[in-house]
Design an enzyme around this catalytic site. Structure first.
Site, PDB file in Angstrom:
ATOM      1  N   PHE B 165       0.867  -1.181   0.000  1.00  0.00           N
ATOM      2  CA  PHE B 165       0.000   0.000   0.000  1.00  0.00           C
ATOM      3  C   PHE B 165       0.902   1.229   0.000  1.00  0.00           C
ATOM      4  O   PHE B 165       1.579   1.493   1.001  1.00  0.00           O
ATOM      5  CB  PHE B 165      -0.874  -0.055   1.254  1.00  0.00           C
ATOM      6  CG  PHE B 165      -1.930   1.002   1.348  1.00  0.00           C
ATOM      7  CD1 PHE B 165      -1.737   2.108   2.163  1.00  0.00           C
ATOM      8  CD2 PHE B 165      -3.130   0.870   0.668  1.00  0.00           C
ATOM      9  CE1 PHE B 165      -2.727   3.086   2.286  1.00  0.00           C
ATOM     10  CE2 PHE B 165      -4.126   1.840   0.776  1.00  0.00           C
ATOM     11  CZ  PHE B 165      -3.925   2.937   1.585  1.00  0.00           C
ATOM     12  N   SER B 174       1.393  12.049   8.189  1.00  0.00           N
ATOM     13  CA  SER B 174       0.021  12.328   8.613  1.00  0.00           C
ATOM     14  C   SER B 174      -0.663  13.222   7.584  1.00  0.00           C
ATOM     15  O   SER B 174      -1.855  13.098   7.313  1.00  0.00           O
ATOM     16  CB  SER B 174       0.021  13.016   9.981  1.00  0.00           C
ATOM     17  OG  SER B 174       0.510  12.138  10.960  1.00  0.00           O
ATOM     18  N   TRP B 200       8.409   4.295   3.492  1.00  0.00           N
ATOM     19  CA  TRP B 200       7.841   3.490   4.580  1.00  0.00           C
ATOM     20  C   TRP B 200       6.881   2.426   4.081  1.00  0.00           C
ATOM     21  O   TRP B 200       5.925   2.084   4.766  1.00  0.00           O
ATOM     22  CB  TRP B 200       7.094   4.374   5.590  1.00  0.00           C
ATOM     23  CG  TRP B 200       7.845   5.563   6.038  1.00  0.00           C
ATOM     24  CD1 TRP B 200       7.555   6.872   5.785  1.00  0.00           C
ATOM     25  CD2 TRP B 200       9.038   5.573   6.818  1.00  0.00           C
ATOM     26  NE1 TRP B 200       8.472   7.695   6.370  1.00  0.00           N
ATOM     27  CE2 TRP B 200       9.411   6.924   6.998  1.00  0.00           C
ATOM     28  CE3 TRP B 200       9.846   4.569   7.388  1.00  0.00           C
ATOM     29  CZ2 TRP B 200      10.539   7.282   7.718  1.00  0.00           C
ATOM     30  CZ3 TRP B 200      10.975   4.943   8.107  1.00  0.00           C
ATOM     31  CH2 TRP B 200      11.304   6.293   8.257  1.00  0.00           C
ATOM     32  N   ILE B 201       7.145   1.855   2.914  1.00  0.00           N
ATOM     33  CA  ILE B 201       6.187   0.919   2.338  1.00  0.00           C
ATOM     34  C   ILE B 201       6.422  -0.500   2.855  1.00  0.00           C
ATOM     35  O   ILE B 201       7.475  -1.099   2.639  1.00  0.00           O
ATOM     36  CB  ILE B 201       6.251   0.944   0.795  1.00  0.00           C
ATOM     37  CG1 ILE B 201       6.134   2.389   0.299  1.00  0.00           C
ATOM     38  CG2 ILE B 201       5.165   0.052   0.200  1.00  0.00           C
ATOM     39  CD1 ILE B 201       4.895   3.144   0.801  1.00  0.00           C
ATOM     40  N   GLY B 286      -8.854  -0.497   7.869  1.00  0.00           N
ATOM     41  CA  GLY B 286      -7.574  -1.177   8.025  1.00  0.00           C
ATOM     42  C   GLY B 286      -7.031  -1.058   9.433  1.00  0.00           C
ATOM     43  O   GLY B 286      -6.375  -1.966   9.938  1.00  0.00           O
ATOM     44  N   ARG B 287      -7.346   0.068  10.089  1.00  0.00           N
ATOM     45  CA  ARG B 287      -6.782   0.254  11.426  1.00  0.00           C
ATOM     46  C   ARG B 287      -7.381  -0.683  12.470  1.00  0.00           C
ATOM     47  O   ARG B 287      -6.789  -0.893  13.515  1.00  0.00           O
ATOM     48  CB  ARG B 287      -6.880   1.709  11.869  1.00  0.00           C
ATOM     49  CG  ARG B 287      -8.251   2.289  12.009  1.00  0.00           C
ATOM     50  CD  ARG B 287      -8.118   3.766  12.334  1.00  0.00           C
ATOM     51  NE  ARG B 287      -7.180   4.411  11.419  1.00  0.00           N
ATOM     52  CZ  ARG B 287      -7.415   5.491  10.703  1.00  0.00           C
ATOM     53  NH1 ARG B 287      -8.604   6.077  10.775  1.00  0.00           N
ATOM     54  NH2 ARG B 287      -6.489   6.002   9.928  1.00  0.00           N
ATOM     55  N   GLU B 407      -0.484   3.614  10.172  1.00  0.00           N
ATOM     56  CA  GLU B 407      -1.916   3.596   9.847  1.00  0.00           C
ATOM     57  C   GLU B 407      -2.688   4.628  10.645  1.00  0.00           C
ATOM     58  O   GLU B 407      -3.797   4.384  11.094  1.00  0.00           O
ATOM     59  CB  GLU B 407      -2.504   2.190  10.022  1.00  0.00           C
ATOM     60  CG  GLU B 407      -2.230   1.359   8.792  1.00  0.00           C
ATOM     61  CD  GLU B 407      -3.195   0.221   8.528  1.00  0.00           C
ATOM     62  OE1 GLU B 407      -4.418   0.429   8.658  1.00  0.00           O
ATOM     63  OE2 GLU B 407      -2.707  -0.874   8.198  1.00  0.00           O
ATOM     64  N   SER B 410      -1.350   8.133  16.789  1.00  0.00           N
ATOM     65  CA  SER B 410      -2.308   8.293  17.897  1.00  0.00           C
ATOM     66  C   SER B 410      -2.898   9.696  17.923  1.00  0.00           C
ATOM     67  O   SER B 410      -4.080   9.873  18.212  1.00  0.00           O
ATOM     68  CB  SER B 410      -1.624   7.960  19.219  1.00  0.00           C
ATOM     69  OG  SER B 410      -1.321   6.582  19.263  1.00  0.00           O
TER      70      SER B 410
END
Lengths: 258, 427
Positions: B165, B174, B200-201, B286-287, B407, B410
């Site tokens: 993804f 973000s 970061w994949i 997804g989260r 994903e 926080s």
């Protein structure tokens, strides 16, 4: 060849059971497919996968409460084609439903529902009652040849060649012609886990349910269980200073050597 | 089961009609006291269906038997072993929600989360590959891809193709919408040309298929963002070397460089300019999978710790019976239970077509906090050996840290929750 496999729902092998006033406590205890039955299912599926054996269908049979349907579903997910559930709420761990009734129920299922069964595979024993009776009893009632504690099964012509494990070693038994009953031992195979695709496929497979009381068999226990108790707690061992002291204790205290 | 029938009634409920109450029990009762007394109460979310329990047992067995022996080696090599990847396909873990007609298992979302949780209990790195593949890429394709793309890719994704993804960039984390990877439509409209770098994949090294978010019209801002399905072996695609990370080491995390990569116009996922919507929506669900991973990590810690406390004695008693430790592990188990209930409830909300965005954000936020806390405490409960690599808990401690980052960090989760709370207030 049509195979009938016995699958029993028992207390999971990893559970630490507790003994109450009416035998082993079964409430809220994790139940699973009996490990030896699982080996029997695996062997049936392997025989089917081996084209040379000519297995047309594997039927899984379970006797017990409605949760046996889960046990049957596990067998179906491993590769059995159909399931039969003989419904009864009698305890199958020897407390209520015992070996003779179970063997007779198997006989009724074969004679009334699965007349063309060629091979019955069962686990060598169940881990709750540890009897090991059903295989031999069924063979006796059906007047079929039997091979117990099978560690290897090969198809040979119209029959089977079975390696049988005993405490003295392995013996080879030739069953010249089917039908027959075989009970399966630990070293026969290592069962597969049901893959997720097979678990989903199992949902479509049929399970027929019958009531145990409808077969005209006396389901009453032939033996009465007088008492169920836990073995005495292991006492702490002692250290000895030398071999002489060891021999002295073995001879005079434990009384295990002359 | 009765609860499933009740839930099916509530499936089409709109947001307005269920303001405030859970809404599920009102679907059956007309309110009379006798009826209410007679109606069976809805099932708890922790009560899984027979299928789901079978799946849970099966994954747990596989993870303990086949995966466990390889965990430390894969971490040391910083590589998910190809034999494990193949097993993931054989066992059906990479095609959890792909319909059977494409060769998938055709299960529900809860089963996917259960699978991710059980795998995480043994190795969260493997669970992450499974999670991203199933909950982000496969589901995006199922929801928005054309029939042509579904026919082309779902069978491969079900049998042997790993996916990645590709959203984040070095300067767009973000603030994903500020991405600078572009996709320029050719003059004849037949294809796009992608240029840029994604960072970061996850699974970049193993992926055969990439779901790439690019801006096809920067003048429109985020409304130009478009999703593309790109084969990794397309000319111009280059996978960078894996990042060296604190945890989840076996999982490859790489930059992907797109240098004039040509993609046919029919490989746009859904509609041009809708990519921003797709990525938000797919991450919303997804989260929940990430929450399942975090919960699995926490459970994995307790799997090790509780038997240890039952064995280890100091001052003449088992650690398990010491009041100070009882206070701690009871609190930990309570918070873990809460996280699990939130996760299962979010799954059921989504499966029933009910709004779940706030709950999913709360779940991921909370689960990552619980995992961090429990993995840290677990090391302490184990004492000195907890600090060594002889115990798996130090790995869980390192693995879970990114749970509060990827994903949706926080802070972003809390922002999402606050926004929804604000909109509820305005009504």
């Amino acid at each position: 060849m049509k195979i009938l496999v016995g699958v029993k729902r028992v207390v999971d092998y990893a559970v630490k059971v507790r003994v109450g006033s009416h035998g082993v406590e079964l409430k809220n205890v994790k139940m699973s497919l009996n490990p030896f039955c699982e080996i029997a299912v695996e062997e049936a599926v392997r025989l089917k996968e081996n084209k040379g054996a000519g297995v047309s269908e594997i039927v899984a049979l379970s006797i017990g409460p409605k949760q046996c349907q889960e046990t049957l579903r596990t067998a179906l997910a491993m590769g059995c084609d159909r399931g039969i559930h003989v419904q009864t709420d009698l305890r199958g761990d020897y407390m209520e439903l015992q070996s003779d009734a179970v063997a007779k129920l198997f006989q009724k299922i074969i004679e009334e529902k699965e007349k063309d069964a060629d091979l019955v595979l069962v686990g060598k024993q169940s881990i709750d009652s540890d009897c090991g009776h059903v295989g031999p009893m069924l063979a006796g009632y059906m007047s079929w040849p039997q091979a117990t504690f099978a560690a290897k099964i090969d198809v040979e012509g119209n029959g089977l060649l079975v390696e049988r494990e005993t405490d003295q070693g392995t013996e080879t038994i030739r069953i010249p012609k089917l039908p027959a009953v075989i009970s399966c031992d630990l070293r026969l195979n290592e069962p597969r886990y049901a893959t997720l695709p097979n678990i989903m496929k199992a949902k479509k497979k049929k399970i027929d349910t019958f009531q145990a009381e409808d077969f005209g068999i006396d389901l009453e226990p032939k033996n009465k269980v007088l008492e169920v108790f836990e073995p005495p707690a292991r006492k702490e061992g002692i250290f000895v200073d030398d071999v002489n002291q060891l021999i002295d204790k073995l001879r005079n205290e434990a009384g295990v050597i002359p | 089961m009765i609860s499933i029938a009740i839930r099916r009634f509530a499936r089409k409920a709109k947001h307005d009609s269920i303001k405030g109450a859970s809404g599920l029990s009102t679907a059956v009762s007309t309110g009379s006291r006798d009826e209410f007394a007679k109606a069976a109460p809805p099932m708890p979310v922790t009560l899984l269906t027979d299928d789901e329990r079978m799946i849970q047992d099966s994954v747990r067995k596989w993870a303990n038997h086949d995966l466990k022996p390889l965990v430390r080696e894969m971490e040391k090599n910083e590589l998910i072993s190809p034999s494990i990847i193949q097993e993931l396909y054989t066992q059906g873990y990479m095609s959890l929600e792909i319909p059977e007609k494409y060769g998938g298992v055709g299960m529900n979302f809860t089963s996917a989360c259960i699978t991710i949780q059980e795998i995480s209990r043994i190795d969260p790195s493997i669970a992450l590959m499974v999670d991203v593949h199933n909950t982000l890429v496969v589901n995006a394709i199922r929801f928005w891809a054309s029939e042509f793309l579904q026919d082309k890719y779902l069978p491969k994704l079900a049998t042997d193709s790993v996916s990645a993804f590709c959203l984040s960039e070095t300067n767009a984390g973000s603030d994903a919408f500020s991405m600078s990877t572009t996709a320029k439509l050719s003059s004849d409209g037949s294809h796009y040309v992608i240029n840029g770098t994604k960072s970061w994949i996850t699974s970049a090294r193993e992926a055969a298929l990439l779901l790439v978010f690019c801006n096809a019209d920067p003048s429109k801002g985020y409304k130009g963002i478009t999703a593309f399905l790109v084969d990794t072996n397309s000319p111009g695609v280059q996978i960078g070397k894996p990042e060296s990370k604190l945890g989840l080491k076996a999982s490859s995390t790489c930059q992907i460089f797109f240098d004039d990569v040509k993609v046919d116009a029919d490989h746009v996922l859904g509609e041009v300019g809708q990519g921003y919507k797709y990525c938000i929506e797919i991450l919303n669900e997804g989260r929940i999978g990430i929450a399942a991973q975090q919960i699995g990590i926490a459970k994995g810690c307790l799997d090790v710790v509780m038997p240890y406390l039952n064995e280890r004695e100091q001052f003449g008693q088992k650690l398990l019976n010491m009041p100070a430790l009882q206070q701690q592990y009871a609190q930990a188990a309570t918070e873990l239970h809460a996280a699990e209930v939130m996760m299962l409830n979010s799954c059921r909300l989504k499966e029933n077509g009910l709004p779940f965005v706030k709950e999913a954000a709360m779940t991921k936020l909370f689960a990552s906090q619980v995992a961090e806390k429990i993995s840290s405490q677990s090391i302490e409960w184990l004492g000195g050996i907890g600090y060594t690599t002889d115990m798996i808990v130090e790995k869980f401690y390192r693995d879970c840290k990114v749970g509060s980052i990827y994903e949706g960090s926080s802070n972003i989760q809390r922002q999402t929750i606050a926004k929804i709370m604000n909109s509820e207030l305005e009504q």
